[in-house]
Write an enzyme that holds these catalytic residues in place. Structure first.
Site, short mmCIF file in Angstrom:
data_model
loop_
_atom_site.label_atom_id
_atom_site.label_comp_id
_atom_site.label_asym_id
_atom_site.label_seq_id
_atom_site.Cartn_x
_atom_site.Cartn_y
_atom_site.Cartn_z
N THR A 143 2.09 18.80 80.06
CA THR A 143 1.08 18.25 80.96
C THR A 143 1.55 18.23 82.41
O THR A 143 2.71 17.94 82.69
CB THR A 143 0.76 16.81 80.51
OG1 THR A 143 0.45 16.85 79.12
CG2 THR A 143 -0.40 16.23 81.28
N GLY A 182 7.38 12.23 77.49
CA GLY A 182 8.26 11.16 77.03
C GLY A 182 9.71 11.55 77.21
O GLY A 182 10.10 12.68 76.94
N GLU A 430 -1.04 14.28 72.69
CA GLU A 430 -1.14 15.41 71.74
C GLU A 430 -2.58 15.93 71.60
O GLU A 430 -2.98 16.41 70.55
CB GLU A 430 -0.61 15.06 70.33
CG GLU A 430 0.72 14.37 70.25
CD GLU A 430 1.86 15.16 70.85
OE1 GLU A 430 1.62 16.27 71.33
OE2 GLU A 430 2.97 14.63 70.89
C1 LIG Z 1 1.68 7.81 76.25
C2 LIG Z 1 1.54 9.26 76.57
C3 LIG Z 1 2.58 10.14 76.25
C4 LIG Z 1 2.49 11.49 76.59
N1 LIG Z 1 3.53 12.33 76.30
C5 LIG Z 1 3.48 13.63 76.70
C6 LIG Z 1 4.59 14.51 76.47
O1 LIG Z 1 5.61 14.14 75.88
N2 LIG Z 1 4.50 15.79 76.95
C7 LIG Z 1 3.39 16.25 77.60
O2 LIG Z 1 3.37 17.40 78.01
N3 LIG Z 1 2.32 15.44 77.81
C8 LIG Z 1 2.33 14.15 77.38
N4 LIG Z 1 1.25 13.32 77.59
C9 LIG Z 1 0.06 13.85 78.26
C10 LIG Z 1 -1.07 14.11 77.29
O3 LIG Z 1 -0.74 15.16 76.42
C11 LIG Z 1 -2.34 14.42 78.09
O4 LIG Z 1 -2.64 13.27 78.86
C12 LIG Z 1 -3.48 14.77 77.16
O5 LIG Z 1 -3.31 16.07 76.65
C13 LIG Z 1 -4.86 14.70 77.84
O6 LIG Z 1 -4.92 15.52 78.94
P1 LIG Z 1 -5.40 14.98 80.37
O7 LIG Z 1 -4.58 13.80 80.72
O8 LIG Z 1 -5.39 16.15 81.27
O9 LIG Z 1 -6.87 14.46 80.15
P2 LIG Z 1 -8.20 15.15 80.66
O10 LIG Z 1 -8.34 16.46 79.98
O11 LIG Z 1 -8.29 15.14 82.14
O12 LIG Z 1 -9.25 14.15 80.03
C14 LIG Z 1 -10.03 13.23 80.80
C15 LIG Z 1 -11.43 13.14 80.15
O13 LIG Z 1 -12.07 14.42 80.27
C16 LIG Z 1 -12.60 14.80 79.01
N5 LIG Z 1 -12.52 16.25 78.84
C17 LIG Z 1 -11.54 17.09 79.25
N6 LIG Z 1 -11.83 18.35 78.83
C18 LIG Z 1 -12.97 18.29 78.14
C19 LIG Z 1 -13.77 19.23 77.43
N7 LIG Z 1 -13.43 20.52 77.34
N8 LIG Z 1 -14.89 18.79 76.81
C20 LIG Z 1 -15.25 17.49 76.88
N9 LIG Z 1 -14.54 16.55 77.52
C21 LIG Z 1 -13.42 16.94 78.14
C22 LIG Z 1 -11.72 14.11 77.97
O14 LIG Z 1 -12.44 13.91 76.76
C23 LIG Z 1 -11.37 12.79 78.67
O15 LIG Z 1 -12.37 11.84 78.36
C24 LIG Z 1 1.32 11.97 77.24
C25 LIG Z 1 0.26 11.10 77.52
C26 LIG Z 1 0.36 9.76 77.19
C27 LIG Z 1 -0.78 8.84 77.51
#
Ligand SMILES: Cc1cc2nc3c(=O)[nH]c(=O)nc-3n(C[C@H](O)[C@H](O)[C@H](O)COP(=O)(O)OP(=O)(O)OC[C@H]3O[C@@H](n4cnc5c(N)ncnc54)[C@H](O)[C@@H]3O)c2cc1C
Length: 685
Positions: A143, A182, A430
Site C-alpha cells: 500500500t 505492519g 488484505e
Molecule cells: C491495520 C492495517 C494494517 C495494514 N497492513 C498493511 C501491510 O502490512 N502492508 C500493506 O501493504 N498494506 C497494509 N495495510 C493497508 C491496506 O491493505 C489497505 O488500506 C487496503 O488494501 C485498502 O486500500 P485503501 O486504503 O487504498 O482503501 P481505498 O481503496 O481508498 O478504499 C476507500 C473506500 O473506497 C472504496 N473503493 C475503492 N475501490 C473501489 C471499487 N473498485 N469499487 C467500490 N468501492 C471502492 C472502498 O470500498 C472504501 O470504502 C494495512 C491497513 C490497515 C488498516
C-alpha cells in the site's frame, strides 16, 4: 465462592454435552488441543499474563510504550515458533487476535509466504532459512499513500540498470510513499516491496522485490531509505505500522521474486506463464484465508466475554410488580439471549467455512502443479468473499456483544473495545471488503453468463449449483418454496432456500448488467449502476457456501451430544440469516415471493424454539473455544464468573489510582494545575 461464581457454576453444570469434546472439534482433535494448551501456557507465562493482575495493555501507555509492549509479546511468540519448530503464531497471537497485531506478525503471515510462493528455488534456499531463523525480519510493502485497492495504480518503480545488473527502487512522488505496512516503522530489516518493473522504459506492471531496509549491524536505515512509524491508530497499536520512501535504492537483480516472472542478465523479461499468472496473487489469497479464519475466533472471544458476563449479571426482571423483584440474569432477557446466540452461531459458521477454505488453500496455494493453478481462480474469489463476509459479520457482532455488556462493555477492562477496534481494521486490511465482494460477484456473474449461453463445458464445477438452479428458474420449477413449516427445522431444507436466493440473485445481476449494456451503458457504467445488487448477490452465494460447509462439518462430529447441539447452532445460523433484523440480506429470501409470509412466521417461531434449546448450552458453547482467562484480558469474561471483584481489583490497580493513593488519594498534578485554581478563584468571590 461469591454469588456470581455460584451462578456461573450452576449454569455450567446444566450443559448437556461435554464442551471438551467440542473443543476437539474446533481445533481438530485431542492431540492438537493438548499441543495448543502447552504452547499457550508457555507463552502466557513468558509474557507475564497473570489474570489476577491488571493486564499490561490497560496500564495507560503512550505511543512508544504500546509499541514496546507489542515488541515484547511479539518477540516471545516469534522465538516460540523458532525454538519449538512450529507455526502456531503465524495466524493468531497469544490473545487470539490476528497475528498482524504484533510488529513481527507480517513477517510470518506475508513476508515468508511471498518468498515461498513467488521466489524461485535459489531465492527460497537463500532467504527462507534467514527469515525462518529470525536472522532477518520482514515487512510486506504494497500500500502507498495514494493507492491501496487499485494495485495497478502503485507508483513505486523498480527500474532495471542493465550495466550494473541491479534494480533501482524509487518513490517518485509523495503519494508513492509506502504507508501502512505492519512492522515497517522500526521493526523490520527487510521488506517485500511491490513496485512497477521498468526495463528500457517499458513498464511491465507491479512485481515483488526483496529490499533490505536496515543495517543488521546497527539497525540504521540503509542509504536512501526513509522509515518511520505512522502514529496512533484506532487499535493494533503494538504493530508498528510504518511508512517508507526510497531514493534510488539499488538492489541486486536476484532480489526480484522470480518464481514466475523473470528478468535475465541482459534485461529480457519473461512474464509468468498463463497458468501461473494468478500465482502472483497467492500471497494475498493465503492472507485472506487467514484473516477470515481469525475473525471467527475474535467474534467467539467477544461472545465468550459477553455471554459469561450476561450469565452472572443480574438486573431487575420483567415483572412490573415492584413489590416482588427477583432479579434475573440478563442473558434470560430475549433481546440479549437472541443477539448473543445469533452472534455465537455466526462465529461457528465462519469458523467451519473458513476452515474449509484454509484447507483448500493449503492444498492449492502450496501445491504449484497446473491443475491446482486452474482451481486458484475459485479459491481466489472464495477467500476474498469469505474475508469480506467474515470480518464484516465479526466486527458487527463484536460491537453488538460489547453493547450487550452495558456500561462495563465500554470500559477497556472488559476486553471488548480492543476486540472491536482490531476487527474494525480487518474490514480494510488484505483487501477492502466492498472491493472483495465485487471480486466474488464478478466471477459468479461470469459463470451465470456461461450457463445462460449454454457453454456448460466452461462452467466451473465448484459452482455447479448455479446450473441446476438456472434450469429450475427457466422452467418455473422454483417459483415458491415447497416446504411446510416443520421442514424449516431441517438444515438441508434451509440450504435449498439459501441456494434459491443465491441463484436468483446472481442471474438477476447478470440480466441487469446485460440490460444496461443493451441500453447503451459501458461495462464499467453498468457495473457501477448495479454494484449494490452485485455485492448482495456475492453475499447470497457466500451464505450458501457457509451454510453448506457448516452442515458438512456438523455431520462429521462423532460425539452425538456435541453433534446435536452444533446442529442446533447451525439451524440458528440458517434461520436467523433468513428472518433476523440483524441480517443484511434477509429481504433477498422474500423479494421474489419465494418464501411466503406464512413461512416467514414459521421460521420466526423456529428461531424461538431453537434459542430456548440453546440457552442452557450457551456457556458450554463458549467454553469449547478454550480461551484462557489470560488470553481474554477481560474482567467481565472470567471463566469462574468472578467479575465484580476482578473489575474492582483491576480498577484499583490502574496507574492513575495507584499513584494517587501514594499521595493521599489526590492526583497531584491535575489538582495543582487545574482544579485548585478554579476553587481558589471561586472562594475569593
Ligand atoms: C491495520 C492495517 C494494517 C495494514 N497492513 C498493511 C501491510 O502490512 N502492508 C500493506 O501493504 N498494506 C497494509 N495495510 C493497508 C491496506 O491493505 C489497505 O488500506 C487496503 O488494501 C485498502 O486500500 P485503501 O486504503 O487504498 O482503501 P481505498 O481503496 O481508498 O478504499 C476507500 C473506500 O473506497 C472504496 N473503493 C475503492 N475501490 C473501489 C471499487 N473498485 N469499487 C467500490 N468501492 C471502492 C472502498 O470500498 C472504501 O470504502 C494495512 C491497513 C490497515 C488498516
Amino acid at each position: 465462592m461469591n454469588h456470581q461464581m455460584q451462578l456461573m457454576h450452576a449454569v455450567r453444570a446444566k450443559t448437556s454435552f461435554d464442551p471438551r469434546q467440542l473443543t476437539y472439534v474446533i481445533y481438530g482433535g485431542e492431540d492438537e488441543v493438548k499441543r495448543r494448551e502447552t504452547i499457550l501456557e508457555r507463552v502466557e507465562l513468558a509474557a507475564g499474563m497473570d489474570n489476577n493482575k491488571l493486564p499490561q495493555v490497560y496500564v495507560g501507555q503512550d505511543r512508544t510504550a504500546q509499541y514496546h509492549d507489542g515488541l515484547r509479546t511479539g518477540k516471545i511468540m516469534l522465538e516460540e515458533n523458532i525454538k519449538h519448530r512450529h507455526q502456531f503464531f503465524t495466524i493468531m497471537s497469544v490473545t487470539h487476535s490476528l497475528i498482524n497485531t504484533s510488529p513481527f506478525g507480517v513477517h510470518d503471515a506475508m513476508f515468508i509466504p511471498t518468498i515461498q510462493l513467488q521466489g524461485n528455488l535459489d531465492q527460497q534456499a537463500h532467504w527462507l532459512p534467514l527469515a525462518r531463523s529470525g536472522a532477518i525480519l520482514g515487512a510486506y510493502c504494497q500500500t502507498e499513500i495514494g493507492h491501496g485497492t487499485f494495485l495497478r495504480g502503485l507508483e513505486t518503480t523498480a527500474r532495471f540498470d542493465a550495466e550494473a545488473d541491479k534494480f533501482i527502487i524509487h518513490s517518485p512522488t509523495p503519494s508513492s510513499t509506502k504507508y501502512w505496512p505492519g512492522g515497517l516503522g522500526h521493526s523490520a530489516s527487510h521488506a517485500i516491496v511491490m513496485a512497477r518493473l521498468v526495463i528500457h522504459e517499458k513498464d511491465h506492471g507491479v512485481h515483488a522485490f526483496l529490499v533490505q531496509l536496515r543495517s543488521l549491524e546497527d539497525w540504521k536505515p540503509m542509504p536512501g531509505i526513509e522509515l518511520g512509524d505512522i502514529g496512533l491508530l484506532l487499535g493494533m497499536n503494538g504493530a508498528n505500522n510504518g511508512y517508507a520512501r526510497f531514493d534510488h535504492v539499488r538492489i541486486p537483480r536476484q532480489n526480484m521474486m522470480m518464481g514466475q516472472a523473470k528478468v535475465a542478465r541482459n534485461g529480457d523479461y519473461t512474464p509468468p506463464s498463463k497458468e501461473h499468472a494468478k500465482s502472483s496473487y497467492s500471497t494475498m489469497i493465503y492472507a485472506r484465508a487467514l484473516v477470515a479464519y481469525a475473525a471467527a475466533f475474535q467474534l467467539a472471544k467477544a461472545c465468550t466475554i459477553a455471554i459469561r458476563y450476561s450469565t452472572v449479571r443480574e438486573q431487575g426482571n420483567l415483572s412490573f410488580d415492584a413489590a416482588n423483584i427477583v432479579e434475573k440474569a440478563i442473558i434470560t432477557f430475549k433481546s440479549q439471549h437472541y443477539r448473543l446466540l445469533l452472534h455465537l452461531s455466526r462465529a461457528y459458521a465462519i469458523h467451519f467455512a473458513s476452515r474449509s477454505s484454509l484447507r483448500m488453500c493449503e492444498d492449492l496455494v502450496w501445491n504449484k502443479d497446473s491443475k491446482s493453478q486452474s482451481m486458484l481462480a475459485y479459491l481466489h474469489i472464495t477467500t476474498a468473499g469469505l474475508k469480506a463476509y467474515g470480518t464484516q459479520v465479526a466486527a458487527d457482532g463484536a460491537e453488538d456483544a460489547r453493547r450487550c455488556c452495558g456500561g462495563h462493555g465500554y470500559s477497556l477492562l472488559s476486553g471488548l473495545p480492543n476486540i472491536v477496534t482490531e476487527l474494525s481494521s480487518n474490514a480494510t486490511l488484505e483487501g477492502e471488503n466492498y472491493v472483495m465482494y465485487q471480486q466474488t460477484a464478478r466471477y459468479l456473474v461470469k459463470q451465470a453468463k456461461l450457463i445462460r449461453e449454454g457453454d456448460k463445458e466452461n462452467v466451473d464445477e465448484n459452482v455447479a449449483y448455479l446450473q441446476l438452479g438456472y434450469e429450475h428458474l427457466v422452467t418455473g420449477k422454483d417459483k415458491g418454496c415447497p416446504y411446510s413449516a416443520d421442514k424449516f427445522l431441517d438444515c438441508k431444507k434451509l440450504l435449498d432456500v439459501f441456494r434459491h436466493r443465491a441463484v436468483r440473485g446472481i442471474f438477476d445481476c447478470e440480466e441487469a448488467l446485460r440490460t444496461s449494456r443493451k441500453n447503451g451503458r459501458t461495462g464499467e457504467e453498468a457495473w457501477n449502476e448495479h454494484m449494490i445488487q452485485l455485492i448482495m448477490a456475492a453475499r447470497y452465494h457466500l451464505e450458501y457456501y457457509i451454510l453448506e460447509a457448516f452442515i458438512h462439518h456438523a455431520s462429521e462430529i462423532h460425539d452425538q451430544k456435541v453433534r446435536r447441539v452444533i446442529e442446533y447452532v447451525c439451524r440458528l445460523y440458517a434461520l436467523t440469516t433468513i428472518e433476523s433484523p440483524l441480517s443484511m440480506g434477509s429481504s433477498g429470501f422474500i423479494e421474489d415471493g419465494y418464501v411466503s409470509s406464512d413461512q416467514l412466521r414459521a421460521i420466526g417461531h423456529h428461531v424461538n424454539i431453537t434459542l430456548e434449546a440453546l440457552l442452557p448450552e450457551a456457556i458450554g458453547l463458549t467454553d469449547a473455544w478454550n480461551f484462557s482467562d489470560a488470553s481474554l484480558q477481560s474482567a467481565l469474561g472470567r471463566w469462574d464468573g468472578n467479575v465484580y471483584e476482578t473489575l474492582l481489583e483491576w480498577t484499583r490497580q490502574l496507574p492513575i489510582n495507584r499513584r494517587s493513593r501514594m499521595t493521599g488519594g489526590v492526583e497531584v498534578e491535575g489538582y495543582q494545575k487545574y482544579i485548585k485554581p478554579i476553587i481558589a478563584a471561586r472562594s475569593k468571590l
